[in-house]
Scaffold this motif. Structure first.
Motif, PDB file in Angstrom:
ATOM      1  N   THR A  32       0.849  -1.193   0.000  1.00  0.00           N
ATOM      2  CA  THR A  32       0.000   0.000   0.000  1.00  0.00           C
ATOM      3  C   THR A  32       0.885   1.243   0.000  1.00  0.00           C
ATOM      4  O   THR A  32       2.112   1.138   0.082  1.00  0.00           O
ATOM      5  N   GLY A  33       0.273   2.387  -0.067  1.00  0.00           N
ATOM      6  CA  GLY A  33       1.002   3.638   0.076  1.00  0.00           C
ATOM      7  C   GLY A  33       1.032   4.037   1.542  1.00  0.00           C
ATOM      8  O   GLY A  33       0.045   3.877   2.262  1.00  0.00           O
ATOM      9  N   CYS A  34       2.147   4.563   1.998  1.00  0.00           N
ATOM     10  CA  CYS A  34       2.274   5.012   3.383  1.00  0.00           C
ATOM     11  C   CYS A  34       1.217   6.072   3.669  1.00  0.00           C
ATOM     12  O   CYS A  34       0.978   6.967   2.856  1.00  0.00           O
ATOM     13  N   GLY A  35       0.587   5.982   4.834  1.00  0.00           N
ATOM     14  CA  GLY A  35      -0.444   6.924   5.233  1.00  0.00           C
ATOM     15  C   GLY A  35       0.086   8.314   5.538  1.00  0.00           C
ATOM     16  O   GLY A  35      -0.681   9.258   5.641  1.00  0.00           O
ATOM     17  N   ARG A  36       1.405   8.475   5.678  1.00  0.00           N
ATOM     18  CA  ARG A  36       1.973   9.777   5.981  1.00  0.00           C
ATOM     19  C   ARG A  36       2.734  10.362   4.795  1.00  0.00           C
ATOM     20  O   ARG A  36       2.468  11.476   4.387  1.00  0.00           O
ATOM     21  N   CYS A  37       3.673   9.599   4.232  1.00  0.00           N
ATOM     22  CA  CYS A  37       4.541  10.182   3.204  1.00  0.00           C
ATOM     23  C   CYS A  37       4.260   9.659   1.798  1.00  0.00           C
ATOM     24  O   CYS A  37       4.825  10.171   0.837  1.00  0.00           O
ATOM     25  N   GLY A  38       3.409   8.634   1.671  1.00  0.00           N
ATOM     26  CA  GLY A  38       3.036   8.124   0.366  1.00  0.00           C
ATOM     27  C   GLY A  38       3.981   7.102  -0.241  1.00  0.00           C
ATOM     28  O   GLY A  38       3.703   6.562  -1.304  1.00  0.00           O
ATOM     29  N   THR A  39       5.090   6.800   0.424  1.00  0.00           N
ATOM     30  CA  THR A  39       6.028   5.788  -0.069  1.00  0.00           C
ATOM     31  C   THR A  39       5.315   4.449  -0.199  1.00  0.00           C
ATOM     32  O   THR A  39       4.500   4.086   0.652  1.00  0.00           O
TER      33      THR A  39
END
Length: 98
Positions: A32-39
């Motif tokens: 998934t994409g990180c909930g904070r930085c999108g990584t």
């Protein structure tokens, strides 16, 4: 280096390998994409931790139930370990030694 671990018998290693294989069959690598930085990050069964920024999702957001706690010794069932950090005989700062 080949052979078994020091102090274990081949039968113990075979049981451990079978137990590990059975556990791993129920695990799924998810992304998934990180909930904070999108990584883009990967996790196990929908539980994630971002190595880039430190974000983690809540354990309840996973795709599967977590296993029940099974005491393995050291602490009898029902006796939770103390949440106080060990003192090692050192008094807390600002307090006189007793």
């Amino acid at each position: 280096m080949t052979g078994t671990r020091k102090g274990t018998t081949p039968a113990t290693d075979a049981r451990t390998a079978a137990s590990t294989a059975a556990f791993l069959e129920g695990q799924e690598i998810t992304t998934t994409g990180c909930g904070r930085c999108g990584t883009e990050i990967s996790g196990v069964n929908g539980r994630y931790a971002c190595g880039n920024c430190g974000w983690v999702n809540h354990w309840s957001e996973g795709h599967t139930e977590l296993p029940a706690h099974e005491p393995t010794g050291g602490t009898p069932a029902g006796d939770a370990p103390s949440s106080d950090p060990p003192s090692y005989g050192i008094p807390p700062r600002g307090l006189p030694a007793s």
